[in-house]
Design a protein around this motif. Structure first.
Motif, mmCIF file in Angstrom:
data_model
loop_
_atom_site.group_PDB
_atom_site.id
_atom_site.type_symbol
_atom_site.label_atom_id
_atom_site.label_comp_id
_atom_site.label_asym_id
_atom_site.label_seq_id
_atom_site.Cartn_x
_atom_site.Cartn_y
_atom_site.Cartn_z
ATOM 1 N N LEU A 156 0.833 -1.211 0.000
ATOM 2 C CA LEU A 156 0.000 0.000 0.000
ATOM 3 C C LEU A 156 0.865 1.258 0.000
ATOM 4 N N THR A 157 1.897 1.243 0.835
ATOM 5 C CA THR A 157 2.804 2.386 0.925
ATOM 6 C C THR A 157 3.497 2.625 -0.409
ATOM 7 N N GLN A 158 3.858 1.537 -1.078
ATOM 8 C CA GLN A 158 4.531 1.641 -2.383
ATOM 9 C C GLN A 158 3.615 2.339 -3.400
ATOM 10 N N VAL A 159 2.350 1.948 -3.426
ATOM 11 C CA VAL A 159 1.383 2.565 -4.355
ATOM 12 C C VAL A 159 1.191 4.040 -4.017
ATOM 13 N N PHE A 160 1.040 4.333 -2.724
ATOM 14 C CA PHE A 160 0.869 5.724 -2.282
ATOM 15 C C PHE A 160 2.075 6.563 -2.703
ATOM 16 N N ARG A 161 3.267 6.046 -2.474
ATOM 17 C CA ARG A 161 4.480 6.829 -2.765
ATOM 18 C C ARG A 161 4.716 6.999 -4.256
ATOM 19 N N GLN A 162 4.303 6.009 -5.049
ATOM 20 C CA GLN A 162 4.416 6.164 -6.504
ATOM 21 C C GLN A 162 3.553 7.342 -6.974
ATOM 22 N N CYS A 163 2.349 7.418 -6.416
ATOM 23 C CA CYS A 163 1.449 8.531 -6.749
ATOM 24 C C CYS A 163 2.055 9.849 -6.271
ATOM 25 N N TRP A 164 2.545 9.865 -5.039
ATOM 26 C CA TRP A 164 3.103 11.084 -4.437
ATOM 27 C C TRP A 164 4.325 11.561 -5.220
ATOM 28 N N ASP A 165 5.174 10.614 -5.651
ATOM 29 C CA ASP A 165 6.370 10.981 -6.425
ATOM 30 C C ASP A 165 5.987 11.653 -7.744
ATOM 31 N N LEU A 166 4.920 11.152 -8.378
ATOM 32 C CA LEU A 166 4.438 11.784 -9.616
ATOM 33 C C LEU A 166 3.935 13.199 -9.339
ATOM 34 N N LEU A 167 3.198 13.350 -8.231
ATOM 35 C CA LEU A 167 2.648 14.666 -7.884
ATOM 36 C C LEU A 167 3.741 15.666 -7.547
#
Length: 271
Positions: A156-167
């Motif tokens: 879950l953290t990996q998915v969240f951080r992938q989104c955050w890194d894009l943002l």
């Protein structure tokens, strides 16, 4: 002047709905510091850049009179329409031009907002309005966030951080102050008696919908929305979908724990 990023009524409403109040560890850090410095009981507390009032309401539980200030009329409107306490009021004004008399404020706070201020001018105002022996508490949560749910926290953290890194590619240059753990803000605070704590960890109860809403409330997402609305919406939809798949097709209202790291700059004006 301050950088204005949260002006629109729509953005302010998202902010009110999804931004969380200071967590228990951060609250305790601030209250303990004030006790050490003998600032309690504080008569007047001013919360600068209060947004929709999450931090202001925490302060109202502990202090006699609390005033939340923000440059955005829409944010102040949201704060006034939110849960209210009789000892809280709100004022629209820039962080660099506070409508308080010299040496009149016992405690000046700012939660996840000071990186948007003109640092030099804000610090000059802090020095002016805080009384001798009064304190300043300026905090932010950092981008070190993780999600915790059953045995799938890491994914879950990996998915969240992938989104955050894009943002983060759309983040304003003022975000560098957050990425550097408020070092510049700490150094600019004009009180010799000061400290910066960079390892305050809080576990915030959220839902999957709340986590996605938090991402939507962030300034980089709002910048992405202006640039490419369809791609921005699609990113959040895909992020939510991936999270729910990892959790085994749970509802978007499923509770999760959102772990955040806070940085807090604390200072006390000489008596």
């Amino acid at each position: 002047m301050a950088t204005q990023m949260f002006e629109g009524r729509g953005h302010a409403a998202i902010y009110q709905k999804y931004r969380f109040a200071p967590g228990k560890e951060l609250q305790q850090t601030i209250l303990t510091y004030l006790q050490e410095k003998g600032t309690n009981p504080a008569e007047l507390v001013v919360d600068v850049g209060c947004g929709s009032g999450q931090g202001t309401r925490f302060l109202a539980e502990h202090f006699k009179k609390v005033v939340g200030t923000d440059i955005s009329e829409a944010q102040i409107q949201e704060a006034r329409e939110g849960p209210s306490m009789p000892n809280v009021s709100y004022v629209v004004c820039p962080a660099e031009e506070l409508p308080f008399e010299d040496a009149s404020v016992d405690l000046l706070t700012s939660f996840t907002a000071a990186h948007w201020f003109d640092t030099e001018k804000f610090m000059r105002e802090a020095k002016r309005v805080v009384r001798p022996g009064g304190c300043v508490a300026i905090s932010t949560y950092t981008v070190d966030m993780s999600l915790h749910y059953g045995n799938c926290s890491e994914k879950l953290t990996q998915v969240f951080r992938q989104c955050w890194d894009l943002l983060l590619k759309y983040s304003h240059n003022r975000i560098k102050l957050v990425l550097e753990d408020y070092k510049e803000i700490f150094e600019a605070l004009p009180f010799p008696d000061k400290k910066r704590i960079t390892d305050i960890f809080d576990k915030i109860p959220m839902t999957v919908a709340g986590v996605v809403g938090y991402l939507e409330s962030s300034s980089p997402y709002q910048a992405f929305m202006k640039n490419d609305p369809e791609a921005a919406k699609s990113l959040l939809q895909e992020t939510e979908k991936r999270m729910l798949e990892i959790m085994g097709g749970s509802s978007r209202e499923t509770p999760v724990e959102f772990w955040v790291r806070h940085v807090c700059v604390l200072g006390c004006k000489a008596r």
